[in-house]
Scaffold this motif. Structure first.
Motif, PDB file in Angstrom:
ATOM      1  N   LEU A  13       0.573  -1.253   0.145  1.00 29.57           N
ATOM      2  CA  LEU A  13      -0.058   0.178  -0.142  1.00 29.57           C
ATOM      3  C   LEU A  13       0.852   1.572   0.119  1.00 29.57           C
ATOM      4  O   LEU A  13       0.451   1.973  -0.375  1.00 29.57           O
ATOM      5  CB  LEU A  13      -1.083  -0.367   1.399  1.00 29.57           C
ATOM      6  CG  LEU A  13      -1.999  -1.193   1.112  1.00 29.57           C
ATOM      7  CD1 LEU A  13      -2.893  -1.147   2.797  1.00 29.57           C
ATOM      8  CD2 LEU A  13      -2.681  -1.409  -0.192  1.00 29.57           C
ATOM      9  N   VAL A  14       2.169   1.367   0.925  1.00 23.04           N
ATOM     10  CA  VAL A  14       2.904   2.696   0.306  1.00 23.04           C
ATOM     11  C   VAL A  14       4.217   2.757  -0.484  1.00 23.04           C
ATOM     12  O   VAL A  14       3.273   3.464  -0.385  1.00 23.04           O
ATOM     13  CB  VAL A  14       3.756   2.431   2.113  1.00 23.04           C
ATOM     14  CG1 VAL A  14       2.613   3.272   3.348  1.00 23.04           C
ATOM     15  CG2 VAL A  14       4.427   1.499   2.258  1.00 23.04           C
ATOM     16  N   THR A  15       3.784   1.767  -1.114  1.00 26.64           N
ATOM     17  CA  THR A  15       4.975   1.626  -2.403  1.00 26.64           C
ATOM     18  C   THR A  15       3.461   2.112  -3.443  1.00 26.64           C
ATOM     19  O   THR A  15       3.971   1.624  -4.885  1.00 26.64           O
ATOM     20  CB  THR A  15       5.249   0.146  -2.278  1.00 26.64           C
ATOM     21  OG1 THR A  15       4.758  -0.695  -2.278  1.00 26.64           O
ATOM     22  CG2 THR A  15       6.702   0.579  -1.868  1.00 26.64           C
ATOM     23  N   GLY A  16       2.811   2.099  -3.742  1.00 27.49           N
ATOM     24  CA  GLY A  16       1.263   1.784  -3.967  1.00 27.49           C
ATOM     25  C   GLY A  16       1.459   1.270  -5.735  1.00 27.49           C
ATOM     26  O   GLY A  16       0.611   0.430  -6.614  1.00 27.49           O
ATOM     27  N   VAL A  18      -1.165  -1.595  -4.718  1.00 30.04           N
ATOM     28  CA  VAL A  18      -2.288  -1.943  -4.589  1.00 30.04           C
ATOM     29  C   VAL A  18      -2.949  -0.505  -4.223  1.00 30.04           C
ATOM     30  O   VAL A  18      -1.962  -0.355  -2.898  1.00 30.04           O
ATOM     31  CB  VAL A  18      -2.498  -2.857  -3.653  1.00 30.04           C
ATOM     32  CG1 VAL A  18      -3.462  -3.163  -3.564  1.00 30.04           C
ATOM     33  CG2 VAL A  18      -1.882  -3.942  -4.120  1.00 30.04           C
ATOM     34  N   ALA A  19      -3.698   0.031  -4.386  1.00 32.49           N
ATOM     35  CA  ALA A  19      -4.434   1.082  -3.991  1.00 32.49           C
ATOM     36  C   ALA A  19      -5.622   0.487  -2.600  1.00 32.49           C
ATOM     37  O   ALA A  19      -6.198  -1.053  -2.637  1.00 32.49           O
ATOM     38  CB  ALA A  19      -5.730   1.669  -4.944  1.00 32.49           C
ATOM     39  N   ASP A  20      -5.498   0.964  -1.770  1.00 34.12           N
ATOM     40  CA  ASP A  20      -6.149   0.654  -1.029  1.00 34.12           C
ATOM     41  C   ASP A  20      -7.829   0.583  -0.438  1.00 34.12           C
ATOM     42  O   ASP A  20      -8.117   1.886   0.260  1.00 34.12           O
ATOM     43  CB  ASP A  20      -5.867   1.189   0.368  1.00 34.12           C
ATOM     44  CG  ASP A  20      -6.759   1.512   2.053  1.00 34.12           C
ATOM     45  OD1 ASP A  20      -7.080  -0.380   1.984  1.00 34.12           O
ATOM     46  OD2 ASP A  20      -6.571   1.968   2.588  1.00 34.12           O
ATOM     47  N   ALA A  24     -11.743   2.087   1.549  1.00 37.73           N
ATOM     48  CA  ALA A  24     -12.903   3.174   1.334  1.00 37.73           C
ATOM     49  C   ALA A  24     -14.222   1.708   1.252  1.00 37.73           C
ATOM     50  O   ALA A  24     -15.061   2.523   1.999  1.00 37.73           O
ATOM     51  CB  ALA A  24     -12.741   3.227  -0.363  1.00 37.73           C
ATOM     52  N   VAL A  42      -2.226   4.728   6.176  1.00 38.11           N
ATOM     53  CA  VAL A  42      -1.768   3.404   5.287  1.00 38.11           C
ATOM     54  C   VAL A  42      -0.306   3.683   6.151  1.00 38.11           C
ATOM     55  O   VAL A  42       0.551   4.489   6.204  1.00 38.11           O
ATOM     56  CB  VAL A  42      -1.964   3.283   4.699  1.00 38.11           C
ATOM     57  CG1 VAL A  42      -0.756   2.852   3.868  1.00 38.11           C
ATOM     58  CG2 VAL A  42      -2.922   3.759   3.840  1.00 38.11           C
TER      59      VAL A  42
ATOM     60  N   ALA B  19     -12.918   6.163  -3.378  1.00 39.65           N
ATOM     61  CA  ALA B  19     -11.489   5.387  -2.928  1.00 39.65           C
ATOM     62  C   ALA B  19     -10.395   6.001  -3.257  1.00 39.65           C
ATOM     63  O   ALA B  19     -10.097   7.143  -4.843  1.00 39.65           O
ATOM     64  CB  ALA B  19     -10.829   3.332  -3.326  1.00 39.65           C
ATOM     65  N   ASP B  20      -9.658   6.627  -2.147  1.00 39.05           N
ATOM     66  CA  ASP B  20      -8.089   7.255  -2.349  1.00 39.05           C
ATOM     67  C   ASP B  20      -7.123   6.308  -3.654  1.00 39.05           C
ATOM     68  O   ASP B  20      -6.580   5.914  -2.789  1.00 39.05           O
ATOM     69  CB  ASP B  20      -7.897   7.126  -1.232  1.00 39.05           C
ATOM     70  CG  ASP B  20      -6.239   7.777  -0.927  1.00 39.05           C
ATOM     71  OD1 ASP B  20      -6.481   8.815  -2.669  1.00 39.05           O
ATOM     72  OD2 ASP B  20      -5.352   8.246  -0.097  1.00 39.05           O
ATOM     73  N   THR B  21      -7.406   7.011  -4.951  1.00 37.45           N
ATOM     74  CA  THR B  21      -6.516   6.097  -6.043  1.00 37.45           C
ATOM     75  C   THR B  21      -5.045   6.766  -5.789  1.00 37.45           C
ATOM     76  O   THR B  21      -4.179   6.935  -6.815  1.00 37.45           O
ATOM     77  CB  THR B  21      -6.989   6.211  -7.144  1.00 37.45           C
ATOM     78  OG1 THR B  21      -7.873   7.012  -7.682  1.00 37.45           O
ATOM     79  CG2 THR B  21      -7.965   4.526  -7.040  1.00 37.45           C
ATOM     80  N   ALA B  24      -1.683   6.014  -4.231  1.00 40.71           N
ATOM     81  CA  ALA B  24      -1.609   4.750  -4.479  1.00 40.71           C
ATOM     82  C   ALA B  24      -0.401   5.767  -5.880  1.00 40.71           C
ATOM     83  O   ALA B  24       0.260   4.395  -6.063  1.00 40.71           O
ATOM     84  CB  ALA B  24      -2.709   3.414  -4.862  1.00 40.71           C
ATOM     85  N   ALA B  27       2.415   7.628  -4.404  1.00 40.49           N
ATOM     86  CA  ALA B  27       3.348   6.444  -3.608  1.00 40.49           C
ATOM     87  C   ALA B  27       4.324   5.140  -4.883  1.00 40.49           C
ATOM     88  O   ALA B  27       5.216   5.757  -4.419  1.00 40.49           O
ATOM     89  CB  ALA B  27       2.747   5.104  -2.356  1.00 40.49           C
ATOM     90  N   ALA B  28       3.723   4.939  -5.778  1.00 39.73           N
ATOM     91  CA  ALA B  28       4.463   4.719  -6.855  1.00 39.73           C
ATOM     92  C   ALA B  28       5.501   5.211  -7.701  1.00 39.73           C
ATOM     93  O   ALA B  28       6.904   4.867  -7.828  1.00 39.73           O
ATOM     94  CB  ALA B  28       3.143   4.135  -7.941  1.00 39.73           C
ATOM     95  N   VAL B  37       7.616   6.563   1.158  1.00 42.74           N
ATOM     96  CA  VAL B  37       6.396   6.919   1.439  1.00 42.74           C
ATOM     97  C   VAL B  37       6.144   6.399   3.063  1.00 42.74           C
ATOM     98  O   VAL B  37       5.802   5.319   3.641  1.00 42.74           O
ATOM     99  CB  VAL B  37       5.038   6.243   0.892  1.00 42.74           C
ATOM    100  CG1 VAL B  37       4.164   6.412   1.170  1.00 42.74           C
ATOM    101  CG2 VAL B  37       5.602   6.748  -0.790  1.00 42.74           C
ATOM    102  N   ILE B  40      -0.078   7.236   4.568  1.00 40.75           N
ATOM    103  CA  ILE B  40      -0.458   8.203   3.694  1.00 40.75           C
ATOM    104  C   ILE B  40      -2.125   8.206   4.710  1.00 40.75           C
ATOM    105  O   ILE B  40      -2.089   7.584   5.571  1.00 40.75           O
ATOM    106  CB  ILE B  40      -0.822   6.931   2.294  1.00 40.75           C
ATOM    107  CG1 ILE B  40       0.668   7.151   1.432  1.00 40.75           C
ATOM    108  CG2 ILE B  40      -2.646   7.768   1.559  1.00 40.75           C
ATOM    109  CD1 ILE B  40      -0.160   5.768   0.599  1.00 40.75           C
TER     110      ILE B  40
END
Lengths: 259, 259
Positions: A13-16, A18-20, A24, A42, B19-21, B24, B27-28, B37, B40
């Motif tokens: 999650l913190v590396t992006g 996967v979106a969290d 939601a 996160v 959703a908080d895309t 993500a 973060a990537a 990161v 979040i």
């Protein structure tokens, strides 16, 4: 109105990677129950970071992720650190994990149903914890001292949330009702709608009115969401209906250029 | 290795409507730049909550959302509160907003390009702030004292991030390189893979090895991601290659039942 904080845990999650989306989903469920999600945090699979967020929370905490058998699944260590307790093997959790792997072995889904050390790890819970059933996966959910720990795999997360719901409801206190209604504004220009929204907000301080600008498109028809909470459903719906009626009047003024 | 915190702002996020895309995606991008990161955080459109998170951060902060013309767009008030400064009308921001609405009016996308109070609101920035270009929308991005404020609409967020990139790189310090490789494990049972992952982690403490269990499916082929950082690309790639080779040996042992 009860406060909840969500702590989503995982390097992915913190590396992006996967979106969290879990948070939601949880936030929508909790909002529908009348709770206020004060924040969503996160963090990495790091017990110190997890403990820091749980200690800082002034609310019921729901965590997702980090309950599995691998070394980087460290959520329960973080919860134990936050609460000043240890992880101990929980007899009912050992029985749960043993039963789930026996079922998977019987179904031919794992080669061997034995209670190996990585599997047994999932049964080490913070002292004083209660088990929450996981009808989908092999890691039990955990309920302990104002913290509910759910798995990170979305279908497991949803199933364990459902199993934990009676405990979560009890923490949230008296139920409040949330009514909401969407109104199409007839405009894509938030700067023009701002005054209309302001008038409705001034007239109905207990009602939340928000335009959802999810794309920048001044030529679109922006949706406005009206939300109200009250002790019973009828009162919440009545508030929303009155605010919506006022919003229509304000929007008609905007369209006629008299805003 | 530089730390970054992301603060995502919006009622639609804490209520699970959206959703908080954005986080993500950010973060990537930041991970690829060699940054870490650290966390979040998602909060409501509440200046006190926003200020609290920015004050608590021990890192470069990137915020998303809350820069628009409506009353609930309050991110800049939160940043000003966190930094102990005021919001002041920023001449270059006024010129930017005026130009963008004049362009939209000329294109027939808004009825009137005048600098109304809601539009002028977007040009009130924390004292000492620098403007960041927004080539997509009408709200400028903001850079001030370790905080970068981006709009919440995804395509605007991405465009303003790109415009802010030189400033962000300067904050992150010396570039580090990230190499990663995915290995198919040949197993869907994380509890069986746990020992293999542990051996690789012990042998390569600077390499991160993680299985991605995104569904509970003991009969699937779980993907394992190996990640390493180093001062140059070759060193990062070499580390990942060595860890991957060791992982293959460990996985072969798992498959032969000798783990």
């Amino acid at each position: 109105m009860s406060r909840v904080e969500i702590v989503a845990i995982g390097r992915e999650l913190v590396t992006g990677v996967v979106a969290d989306t879990n948070s939601a989903w949880l936030a929508a469920q909790l909002t529908a129950l009348g709770a206020t999600v004060a924040r969503i945090v996160v963090v990495d699979d790091d017990p110190a970071a997890i403990a820091h967020e749980i200690r800082a929370a002034r609310a019921l905490v729901i965590t997702t992720g980090g309950l599995g058998p691998t070394l980087d699944d460290r959520t329960l260590a973080g919860i134990a650190a936050a609460r000043g307790t240890r992880l101990v093997e929980h007899p009912a959790a050992v029985a749960f994990v043993a039963r789930r792997y026996a079922e998977l072995a019987a179904a031919g889904l794992v080669a061997d149903g034995a209670l190996t050390p990585p599997r047994r790890k999932m049964a080490r819970l913070p002292e004083g914890a209660e088990l929450v059933d996981n009808p989908v996966g092999t890691a039990p959910g955990v309920f302990v001292d104002g913290v509910v720990a759910l798995p990170g795999v979305p279908e497991e997360m949803r199933a364990v949330f459902a199993a934990a719901l009676p405990r979560i409801r009890a923490c949230l206190g008296p139920e409040t009702y949330v009514a909401e209604r969407d109104v199409q504004s007839g405009s894509g220009d938030e700067s023009v709608l701002a005054t209309a929204l302001e008038h409705v907000t001034d007239a109905f301080p207990d009602v939340h009115v928000k335009s959802f600008a999810t794309t920048f498109a001044p030529d679109c028809d922006l949706r406005i969401r009206i939300t109200a909470r009250a002790g019973d459903r009828d009162a919440a719906e009545a508030l929303v209906a009155r605010a919506a009626a006022r919003l229509e009047v304000e929007l008609a003024r905007v369209r006629s250029g008299k805003a």
